[in-house]
Design a protein around this motif. Structure first.
Motif, PDB file in Angstrom:
ATOM      1  N   ILE A 130       0.835  -1.203   0.000  1.00  0.00           N
ATOM      2  CA  ILE A 130       0.000   0.000   0.000  1.00  0.00           C
ATOM      3  C   ILE A 130       0.868   1.251   0.000  1.00  0.00           C
ATOM      4  CG2 ILE A 130      -1.682   1.326   1.345  1.00  0.00           C
ATOM      5  CD1 ILE A 130      -2.743  -1.405   2.361  1.00  0.00           C
ATOM      6  N   ALA A 131       1.897   1.268   0.837  1.00  0.00           N
ATOM      7  CA  ALA A 131       2.755   2.443   0.953  1.00  0.00           C
ATOM      8  C   ALA A 131       3.494   2.741  -0.346  1.00  0.00           C
ATOM      9  CB  ALA A 131       3.749   2.252   2.097  1.00  0.00           C
ATOM     10  N   LEU A 132       3.821   1.696  -1.105  1.00  0.00           N
ATOM     11  CA  LEU A 132       4.565   1.871  -2.353  1.00  0.00           C
ATOM     12  C   LEU A 132       3.660   2.038  -3.565  1.00  0.00           C
ATOM     13  CD1 LEU A 132       7.393  -0.792  -1.852  1.00  0.00           C
ATOM     14  CD2 LEU A 132       7.557   1.678  -1.541  1.00  0.00           C
ATOM     15  N   GLY A 133       2.357   1.962  -3.363  1.00  0.00           N
ATOM     16  CA  GLY A 133       1.431   2.079  -4.481  1.00  0.00           C
ATOM     17  C   GLY A 133       1.345   0.829  -5.332  1.00  0.00           C
ATOM     18  N   LEU A 134       1.742  -0.318  -4.784  1.00  0.00           N
ATOM     19  CA  LEU A 134       1.646  -1.593  -5.482  1.00  0.00           C
ATOM     20  C   LEU A 134       0.280  -2.218  -5.231  1.00  0.00           C
ATOM     21  CD1 LEU A 134       5.138  -3.055  -4.465  1.00  0.00           C
ATOM     22  CD2 LEU A 134       4.510  -2.090  -6.688  1.00  0.00           C
ATOM     23  N   PRO A 135      -0.151  -3.164  -6.066  1.00  0.00           N
ATOM     24  CA  PRO A 135      -1.390  -3.888  -5.770  1.00  0.00           C
ATOM     25  C   PRO A 135      -1.318  -4.521  -4.384  1.00  0.00           C
ATOM     26  CG  PRO A 135      -0.675  -4.352  -8.007  1.00  0.00           C
ATOM     27  CD  PRO A 135       0.440  -3.581  -7.357  1.00  0.00           C
ATOM     28  N   GLU A 136      -2.353  -4.351  -3.590  1.00  0.00           N
ATOM     29  CA  GLU A 136      -2.303  -4.763  -2.185  1.00  0.00           C
ATOM     30  C   GLU A 136      -2.078  -6.256  -2.011  1.00  0.00           C
ATOM     31  OE1 GLU A 136      -5.165  -4.313   1.787  1.00  0.00           O
ATOM     32  OE2 GLU A 136      -5.351  -2.896   0.121  1.00  0.00           O
ATOM     33  N   ARG A 137      -2.564  -7.058  -2.945  1.00  0.00           N
ATOM     34  CA  ARG A 137      -2.476  -8.517  -2.798  1.00  0.00           C
ATOM     35  C   ARG A 137      -1.164  -9.090  -3.323  1.00  0.00           C
ATOM     36  NH1 ARG A 137      -8.252 -11.178  -4.373  1.00  0.00           N
ATOM     37  NH2 ARG A 137      -6.989 -13.009  -3.881  1.00  0.00           N
TER      38      ARG A 137
END
Length: 344
Positions: free
Chosen positions: A327-334
Motif C-alpha cells: 500500500i505504501a509503495l502504491g503496489l497492488p495490495e495482494r
C-alpha cells in the motif's frame, strides 16, 4: 516496479516468514539479511526451509548494513527498533514488525515495556477505518501485534457501528511461534505437547494496551478490554474468541449484526466472514494472509460473540507487513500474498 528490500532479524520466525513471502513477491529484490547472534552464518543453517536464500551470509544488524535499500523490514525484539530506525534515511520505507512504534500513549508503553517510548508510526492494519490513507502517505509503518490483529478484526465492526457497549472480553489461543525463537523451558516440546496453559492473566499481557487503542479508535470512545492469552500445542496460528455486551436498544437479531460485518468486509481481500454455521479454524488459514471471522448473538446474555482465526506469522506479522508495504509503495495490495491456506 522493483524495490530492493533488506530484512533485519532474518534468523527469527518473523524474519523467516518475511523472506518466504518476499521470495514470491514479483516487486521485491531481497538485499541484505542481518542477524545478531547468528551473524556470520549462512541463512540456510538457521532457516533451512528457505532454499532460495540458503547461501546468503547473515550480516551484523547495523544501520550500515541496512542502508542503500528502498525498504527495510525490522523483525527485531521489542525495544530494539527505535534507535536503529533513527539512523536510517527518512526516504527509506521502514516497516517495524516489533512493538516499538505501535502505541500512541507513552505512559502505556512505559508501563508495559519498561523503557522510554520511541514514538508512534502509522499502524499497519489496513482493514481499520482510515488506515490505508495513512499508509499511502508514510515512510514509516508499525505492524500490529499478532493477537491485536486477530481480535481487532473480530470486533472492530461492532464497536464502529455502536452495536456493543465499550467493553470487550477476549480469550485467544496462540501457537508457540508467537513467543519468538529464543529458547525457553516452558516452550520445550515436552512441556507444550498435550497441554494448554494461560499466561499474562489479569491484564498483564503487553498486547492489552494495543487492543484498547484499536477498539477505542473504532468506537470513538474508551473501550475497556479484558484479555487472556493462552498457549496452544501447535507451532503457529491464533484463534481469538471475543465478546461484548449489546447496547440497550440493539435487537438480538443475528442477521442484522451480520449485515454490519458484511458491509465492513465486503471489499477486503484478506478477511472472510464465513457463512452462517461455519466457524474459523487455525488450520484453514495456515501459511496464508487471510483472516476468517464468524459471529453469533447470545440472546440470553445479550452478548455478541466474534471468533477469528489468523496465522500469527503471516497475517499476524509478516503478511501484514508486506500488505502494508504494498500500500505504501502504491503496489497492488495482494501482490506476493497467499490467500489460500495449506492443508492438511
Amino acid at each position: 516496479m522493483t524495490v530492493r528490500v533488506a530484512v533485519a532479524g532474518a534468523s527469527g520466525y518473523a524474519g523467516g516468514e518475511l523472506l518466504r513471502l518476499l521470495a514470491s513477491h514479483p516487486g521485491a529484490e531481497v538485499g541484505a539479511l542481518t542477524a545478531h547472534s547468528s551473524a556470520g552464518r549462512r541463512l540456510g543453517s538457521v532457516q533451512p526451509q528457505l532454499a532460495e536464500f540458503a547461501e546468503r551470509l547473515l550480516l551484523d544488524t547495523s544501520a550500515d548494513s541496512l542502508r542503500g535499500h528502498d525498504v527495510v523490514f525490522l523483525a527485531l525484539p521489542h525495544g530494539q527498533s527505535g534507535s536503529l530506525a533513527a539512523e536510517l534515511d527518512p526516504g527509506t520505507l521502514v516497516v517495524d514488525c516489533g512493538a516499538d512504534f505501535r502505541l500512541r500513549d507513552p505512559a502505556a508503553w512505559e508501563r508495559f515495556y519498561g523503557s522510554p517510548h520511541a514514538g508512534t508510526w502509522p499502524y499497519g492494519l489496513p482493514e481499520l477505518p482510515g488506515a490505508r490513507a495513512e499508509l499511502k502517505e508514510t515512510s514509516r509503518i508499525a505492524v500490529p501485534g499478532c493477537y491485536p490483529t486477530a481480535a481487532t478484526l473480530a470486533l472492530f465492526p461492532a464497536h464502529a457501528a455502536a452495536l456493543v457497549e465499550p467493553e470487550a472480553v477476549i480469550v485467544a489461543a496462540s501457537g508457540t511461534s508467537g513467543a519468538g525463537r529464543s529458547p525457553a523451558p516452558h516452550l520445550l516440546g515436552s512441556e507444550v505437547m498435550g497441554s494448554m496453559s494461560p499466561y499474562g492473566v489479569g491484564g498483564g499481557h503487553r498486547h492489552t494496551p494495543e487492543l484498547v487503542q484499536n477498539l477505542s479508535l473504532a468506537a470513538g470512545e474508551h473501550v475497556t478490554v479484558s484479555f487472556t492469552p493462552t498457549l496452544a500445542p501447535m507451532p503457529r496460528g491464533i484463534l481469538a474468541t471475543c465478546s461484548a455486551r449489546l447496547r440497550p436498544g440493539v435487537a438480538c437479531r443475528e442477521d442484522e449484526v451480520r449485515e454490519v460485518f458484511e458491509a465492513a468486509y465486503a471489499d477486503e481481500p484478506f478477511v472472510r466472514l464465513l457463512p452462517p454455521g461455519q466457524w474459523p479454524s487455525t488450520a484453514a488459514v495456515l501459511g496464508s494472509n487471510s483472516a476468517q471471522v464468524q459471529i453469533a448473538v447470545d440472546p440470553d446474555a445479550r452478548r455478541l460473540i466474534c471468533v477469528s482465526a489468523v496465522d500469527n506469522l503471516t497475517k499476524g506479522t509478516a503478511g501484514g507487513a508486506v500488505q502494508s508495504m504494498n500500500i505504501a509503495l502504491g503496489l497492488p495490495e495482494r501482490l506476493g500474498l497467499p490467500t489460500n491456506g495449506v492443508a492438511p
